[in-house]
Design a protein around this motif. Structure first.
Motif, PDB file in Angstrom:
ATOM      1  N   ILE A   1       0.839  -1.208   0.000  1.00 49.85           N
ATOM      2  CA  ILE A   1       0.000   0.000   0.000  1.00 49.85           C
ATOM      3  C   ILE A   1       0.873   1.258   0.000  1.00 49.85           C
ATOM      4  O   ILE A   1       0.621   2.219  -0.737  1.00 49.85           O
ATOM      5  CB  ILE A   1      -0.948  -0.011   1.208  1.00 49.85           C
ATOM      6  CG1 ILE A   1      -1.968  -1.155   1.066  1.00 49.85           C
ATOM      7  CG2 ILE A   1      -1.666   1.325   1.336  1.00 49.85           C
ATOM      8  CD1 ILE A   1      -2.818  -1.375   2.296  1.00 49.85           C
ATOM      9  N   ALA A   2       1.933   1.253   0.819  1.00 51.42           N
ATOM     10  CA  ALA A   2       2.812   2.421   0.901  1.00 51.42           C
ATOM     11  C   ALA A   2       3.544   2.670  -0.409  1.00 51.42           C
ATOM     12  O   ALA A   2       3.677   3.811  -0.856  1.00 51.42           O
ATOM     13  CB  ALA A   2       3.819   2.234   2.038  1.00 51.42           C
ATOM     14  N   VAL A   3       4.030   1.599  -1.048  1.00 51.69           N
ATOM     15  CA  VAL A   3       4.718   1.754  -2.334  1.00 51.69           C
ATOM     16  C   VAL A   3       3.757   2.308  -3.386  1.00 51.69           C
ATOM     17  O   VAL A   3       4.107   3.209  -4.157  1.00 51.69           O
ATOM     18  CB  VAL A   3       5.304   0.405  -2.796  1.00 51.69           C
ATOM     19  CG1 VAL A   3       5.744   0.469  -4.257  1.00 51.69           C
ATOM     20  CG2 VAL A   3       6.486   0.014  -1.920  1.00 51.69           C
ATOM     21  N   ALA A   4       2.539   1.768  -3.435  1.00 48.98           N
ATOM     22  CA  ALA A   4       1.561   2.229  -4.424  1.00 48.98           C
ATOM     23  C   ALA A   4       1.268   3.713  -4.266  1.00 48.98           C
ATOM     24  O   ALA A   4       1.067   4.426  -5.258  1.00 48.98           O
ATOM     25  CB  ALA A   4       0.277   1.410  -4.293  1.00 48.98           C
ATOM     26  N   ARG A   5       1.277   4.188  -3.026  1.00 42.69           N
ATOM     27  CA  ARG A   5       0.941   5.587  -2.778  1.00 42.69           C
ATOM     28  C   ARG A   5       2.140   6.532  -2.879  1.00 42.69           C
ATOM     29  O   ARG A   5       2.014   7.663  -3.342  1.00 42.69           O
ATOM     30  CB  ARG A   5       0.326   5.732  -1.378  1.00 42.69           C
ATOM     31  CG  ARG A   5      -1.061   5.136  -1.245  1.00 42.69           C
ATOM     32  CD  ARG A   5      -1.644   5.465   0.109  1.00 42.69           C
ATOM     33  NE  ARG A   5      -3.036   5.068   0.233  1.00 42.69           N
ATOM     34  CZ  ARG A   5      -3.800   5.342   1.276  1.00 42.69           C
ATOM     35  NH1 ARG A   5      -3.296   6.000   2.316  1.00 42.69           N
ATOM     36  NH2 ARG A   5      -5.061   4.953   1.311  1.00 42.69           N
ATOM     37  N   GLN A   6       3.299   6.087  -2.419  1.00 43.86           N
ATOM     38  CA  GLN A   6       4.424   6.997  -2.231  1.00 43.86           C
ATOM     39  C   GLN A   6       5.447   7.001  -3.373  1.00 43.86           C
ATOM     40  O   GLN A   6       6.117   7.998  -3.586  1.00 43.86           O
ATOM     41  CB  GLN A   6       5.155   6.657  -0.919  1.00 43.86           C
ATOM     42  CG  GLN A   6       4.307   6.817   0.332  1.00 43.86           C
ATOM     43  CD  GLN A   6       3.883   8.262   0.569  1.00 43.86           C
ATOM     44  OE1 GLN A   6       4.612   9.201   0.253  1.00 43.86           O
ATOM     45  NE2 GLN A   6       2.697   8.443   1.130  1.00 43.86           N
ATOM     46  N   VAL A   7       5.586   5.892  -4.077  1.00 46.09           N
ATOM     47  CA  VAL A   7       6.600   5.832  -5.138  1.00 46.09           C
ATOM     48  C   VAL A   7       6.017   6.383  -6.426  1.00 46.09           C
ATOM     49  O   VAL A   7       4.917   6.018  -6.834  1.00 46.09           O
ATOM     50  CB  VAL A   7       7.100   4.384  -5.338  1.00 46.09           C
ATOM     51  CG1 VAL A   7       8.096   4.314  -6.498  1.00 46.09           C
ATOM     52  CG2 VAL A   7       7.755   3.876  -4.063  1.00 46.09           C
ATOM     53  N   ARG A   8       6.779   7.246  -7.055  1.00 48.38           N
ATOM     54  CA  ARG A   8       6.328   7.913  -8.265  1.00 48.38           C
ATOM     55  C   ARG A   8       6.040   6.915  -9.376  1.00 48.38           C
ATOM     56  O   ARG A   8       6.715   5.907  -9.523  1.00 48.38           O
ATOM     57  CB  ARG A   8       7.419   8.887  -8.721  1.00 48.38           C
ATOM     58  CG  ARG A   8       7.056   9.740  -9.911  1.00 48.38           C
ATOM     59  CD  ARG A   8       8.202  10.689 -10.212  1.00 48.38           C
ATOM     60  NE  ARG A   8       7.934  11.515 -11.363  1.00 48.38           N
ATOM     61  CZ  ARG A   8       8.769  12.448 -11.803  1.00 48.38           C
ATOM     62  NH1 ARG A   8       9.920  12.638 -11.187  1.00 48.38           N
ATOM     63  NH2 ARG A   8       8.463  13.171 -12.847  1.00 48.38           N
TER      64      ARG A   8
END
Length: 481
Positions: free
Chosen positions: A185-192
């Motif tokens: 979830i964090a990667v989907a939201r935070q990584v460009r």
């Protein structure tokens, strides 16, 4: 891979680095977390002594065997896509490991876990190396990455011991499921979002030949140590060599290979990957044999053996966090030579284990000194492997160094655990006295590793390539580490 993948701004870069280090920590943790719980798995699933190493080896080989192809995929299709796919596979496979009813399912799930990890690691490291320019910024970022890698390997012993005692060995895998979901979830939201790019084909034939060759060779080595040089061992070894020769031929004849062989014209890539392989092998063997000695000879529980790694973890993390300034002051080559010396001292101290020994007098000193050696080696070796490599090749470079680390860990674990098993068998079997003789032999033979590290370090030129051209080019120039 191009530099526009970077997230702009210092704050955003720190957030990105923290998130990617968390993903890497989860992968490295899972390499080490099983070691303390091995006796419990072996007993509950009735796994033979000859086969138990595949709990670690299946993961390490799948991880190392597919890292290069995964790194190339990150270059072609974008690191975020590959990162998310890998995290999903890793999380699902962790659940399968935790629910495994027998050794076949466990080994297969561990291999699937390793494949997921192979997708994650180079994609994450590509984002790190392309978000920070060569020099001080990248060295600091890779210092933190090295701290996570070395700290995760030791912290895995602590977490594995506690979980195995409190909730059973299955919990060391099942805990990855909620953590994996949070990271996804964090990667989907935070990584460009990945930029649009032209895609190409992955050389899956080359990746398959590389993985099959390494698996067959490690199988031959481990079985020879346990049962002698049988026809099956000779066939396995010969097929492994043939697969690797086929891999080299395959890579030299196609336009879009999974490994550009010309990359090894860069001496940093060539010797840096050899050093990565050796240092990962030395660290893995020390931790694995020490864990077994603490439980099988001096009678520590899995929890107490895991807790025994806590002070070593703190020491390693403290040293690793200083790697940026240390590299700037002493250079990568100097730190790697010191690392080799500390590895050797740690192995010698561990070779003095006795049947009536104790953790503080016969385990901690060797683990602590060898651990500092590991902490001093990870970041400098990664700096070597990625120096002079253009952004569009960073995924491949990241996959190569990760492959070297995982194959080195699996290969040296198979060789030296086999040496220890053979020495123990020669001394009388599975008595504490015989097991101690085996561990002594394993630690002493591991002295070959720091010697080879020193040879490779001395072969690294003081001036390194700084060209930004694709690595297929013949030209080489110089840049200091």
């Amino acid at each position: 891979m191009v530099s526009d993948q970077s997230i702009p701004g210092a704050k955003a870069s720190r957030v990105l680095l923290t998130l990617l280090c968390l993903a890497q920590f989860m992968l490295i943790l899972d390499v080490a977390v099983v070691a303390v719980a091995v006796p419990s798995m072996q007993s509950q699933l009735d796994i033979s002594a000859a086969n138990i190493q595949w709990v670690s080896t299946a993961y390490g080989l799948a991880f190392g065997g597919f890292l290069v192809a995964a790194g190339r995929a990150a270059d072609l299709f974008g690191p975020k896509r590959i990162l998310l796919a890998g995290l999903a596979i890793f999380t699902i496979a962790s659940g399968l490991c935790g629910l495994a009813p027998n050794e076949v399912v466990l080994f297969a799930a561990r291999a699937l876990q390793g494949f997921g990890a192979a997708l994650v690691s180079p994609a994450a490291l590509t984002l790190v190396t392309t978000s920070f320019g060569e020099g001080e910024e990248r060295n600091k970022a890779l210092g933190l990455w090295g701290a996570v890698s070395s700290g995760g390997a030791i912290a895995g012993q602590l977490l594995g011991g506690v979980l195995a005692d409190v909730a059973g060995w299955r919990s060391i895998f099942l805990i990855n499921v909620p953590i994996g979901i949070i990271v996804i979830i964090a990667v989907a939201r935070q990584v460009r979002k990945d930029p649009d790019r032209a895609t190409g084909r992955i050389d899956m034939a080359g990746a398959g030949l590389l993985t099959a060759g390494v698996v067959l060779l490690v199988t031959a080595v481990s079985q020879a140590a346990d049962h002698g040089v049988s026809p099956a061992v000779l066939v396995s070894g010969a097929l492994g060599v043939a697969m690797l020769v086929g891999f080299v031929v395959q890579e030299g004849r196609i336009d879009n290979p999974v490994v550009r062989l010309s990359m090894f014209r860069n001496p940093n890539v060539r010797y840096g990957n050899m050093i990565c392989m050796l240092t990962a092998g030395g660290a893995t063997v020390s931790v694995f044999l020490s864990t077994l000695y603490m439980q099988q000879v001096i009678g520590l529980s899995p929890m107490m053996a895991g807790i025994g790694f806590a002070p070593v973890t703190v020491l390693i993390l403290g040293v690793s966090m200083k790697m940026g300034p240390l590299v700037a002051k002493f250079g990568a080559r100097g730190l790697l030579l010191v690392s080799a010396v500390l590895f050797a001292v740690g192995s010698v101290l561990l070779s003095f284990v006795t049947v009536d020994g104790s953790y503080w007098t016969q385990v901690f000193p060797g683990l602590a000194i060898g651990g500092v050696g590991a902490a001093l080696s990870f970041a400098p070796s990664m700096i070597l492997c990625t120096t002079g490599v253009p952004d569009e090749e960073q995924g491949l470079a990241s996959g190569l160094l990760g492959t070297s680390q995982q194959i080195g860990a699996a290969l040296f674990l198979a060789i030296l655990s086999g040496v220890a098993a053979a020495a123990a068998a020669g001394a009388g079997g599975d008595t504490p006295e015989a097991l101690t003789e085996g561990f002594r032999a394993g630690f002493l033979w591991s002295l070959a590793i720091p010697v080879l590290i020193a040879v490779c370090v001395l072969a690294v030129p003081k001036q390194e390539p700084k060209t930004a051209e694709p690595l297929a080019a013949d030209e080489e120039a110089g840049q200091s580490v």
